[in-house]
Design a protein around this motif. Sequence first.
Motif, short mmCIF file in Angstrom:
data_model
loop_
_atom_site.label_atom_id
_atom_site.label_comp_id
_atom_site.label_asym_id
_atom_site.label_seq_id
_atom_site.Cartn_x
_atom_site.Cartn_y
_atom_site.Cartn_z
N ASN A 1 106.55 17.96 21.66
CA ASN A 1 107.60 18.98 21.64
C ASN A 1 108.40 18.98 20.34
N CYS A 2 108.93 17.80 19.96
CA CYS A 2 109.82 17.73 18.79
C CYS A 2 109.24 16.95 17.62
N TYR B 1 108.81 13.83 17.35
CA TYR B 1 109.42 12.51 17.20
C TYR B 1 108.32 11.46 17.26
N SER C 1 114.18 11.49 21.87
CA SER C 1 114.82 12.46 20.98
C SER C 1 115.18 13.75 21.71
N CYS C 2 114.20 14.36 22.40
CA CYS C 2 114.45 15.67 23.02
C CYS C 2 114.53 15.62 24.54
#
Length: 99
Positions: free
Chosen positions: A6-7, A9, A31-32
């Motif tokens: 998703n992010c 990371y 992170s997300c």
Amino acid sequence: MLTCANCQYEFKYKEALPFSWKSRVGHQCPSCGETQYYTASSRKRSFNITIVAFIVIVFLNAVDVPFMWIVALAGIIIAAMILLSPFIYKLSNEEEPMW
């Protein structure tokens, strides 16, 4: 190293290691907060590695290698699979069907 789908990371090794013994359970990205799962191709790769290790152990048993050597080799293979898994596998946002 494992990367959040998703992010993007990149998990630290200590964060990624629990994925190796809990492959069916999703883990949240620090992170997300999105839940991450192994991809189907990663689970297939893990299955293939396990089958190859099993075949090697059966072959060693068939050619009369001492049992303690086989047990030691099996322990080394299991430890290597667990410790190297964060570098081999990929993550997905959703749990993909195996086949």
